[in-house]
Design a protein around this motif. Sequence first.
Motif: not given
Lengths: 189, 334
Positions: B197-206
């Motif tokens: 289990s893991f979390n990914i945060k990938a918002f544009p330009a970040k």
Amino acid sequence: MELNYRVLNDEDLIGLIKLNDGLALECLFNRYYQSLCRFIAIHLKDYSRAEELIADLFIKLWDNRSTQEIRSVKAYLFIAAKNMAINHAQRPKNKIDYCEDYESAVELPHTGPNPFDIISSKEAYHEMMQLIWLLPERQREVLLMSRLEDLDKNNIAAILGISVRTVETTLYQAIKTLQHMVKTSPNQL
Amino acid sequence: MEEYYYQLIAHYFNKSINSEELQQLKYWVERNESNQRKFREVLRILEAAERYGQQPTSQAKSWALVANHVSQSLANEEPKPKIKKLGGWHRYAMAAMVVMVCGIGLLLFKSDRAKTGQQTIVKVISNPNGEQRSITMPDGSIVYLNAGSRMSYNAHFSTDKREVKLEGEAFFDVVHEARRPFVVRTGKVSTTVLGTSFNIKAFPAKAVEVTVETGKVGVVLQRANKKDIINFLLPNEQLLIDATTEKIVKQSINATDVSGWKQYKLVFYNMSMQDIAASIERAYDVKISFKQPRTAQLKLTAKFDKCGIKQVMEVLSKLAGTHYDIKQNNITIY
């Protein structure tokens, strides 16, 4: 998101509808709404009623999404639309000018707007449209269907349950009948 | 014989006539006056038939009828939203950390049950701001998709791998399948696991943030004309990858804080007000603007547990020494 949907074919959309996807239903609705309304107007004179029936058709499609197996979506929609129009016209309570009644259809003072009244009043095609209305039902049906963008000869044959060749000859007969009517019409178009 | 020419006229009218047919038709029309008259007549018939029933429709109105029915039928089928009442008011204040528990927390789960169909179709799930949901994948893995985020996958996972595309933030609880790796693609960065289990945060330009809660995760950064960079992460480790500068930072972190958003908790560790505002905008569907650019650069640490927007703003402005103003969905910090 809608971008992805527009490139999907009808059968893929039905697959998505089975997965409770309302957007897929909307896409299918937008794809066929205009054509279905025009198609159903061949059998019904009341255009606003035609629109209600098509909305109903999509509601039924949604409600039966898990039970219904549909092979050709296009044929299904048009056949179902026609059945709804006929059922609707046969309901005794609704006073619909059903096209079986050619003469009365033409002579009746129309209460609401109907397809040819609206257009014919402004257009030079007024009398030709009236003559189309007087064609035998099958001929009128095939002639008008042949003018619907979404339908080709094969589609028409599948929807009406006749052969492609019959579609062609019926279309030809319709034109011949109309030409004869024009010749004998007192107004001489 | 005549029927053939009538078909040609129809082709001509449909603009689907080929040059050879056009030649034949031209020849036939020019042969005599009677043919010319027939030609014009057939065109007029087709024109009249074309215009028949052509009139403005109330398509939008009709669709509203259908859409209304659809949303009602879906609402009836899905389990009612769970409303969980939490105890009373609790406040914990620690060093630079504020924990607030609100009286009522509203847990709204919209599950998009991807039933196993036979078609290969791309499923797209997109959350507007202020709305999150959990999705059960075809393999039984569970994905919590945060607000303002979107993911897509093949409704029927392929036989050799399970692949998901993500834009935004999601927490993955992946069912272990030794033969079928689970891959999350976020631009040039892809995260591969077998079952964790893991979390990914990938918002544009970040920068892309990958945080592991359990198990082991492999993160690959694809680079043009260069070898890919591969990193492995263990629980409570976080990787920050800037795909453009190719800068990579690995750090220790409390992973449950990072994925707290799925229990409607917001945790900010030494984060700029600007980034905090972006998170709040997504979580509460509001717009936040700064009157003074300097405030946006301020760094803060704060933790909120199921709080209303007013409480969040109250605490933040106390910590930052600012004031705020809420007008409908617009918040101004000054």
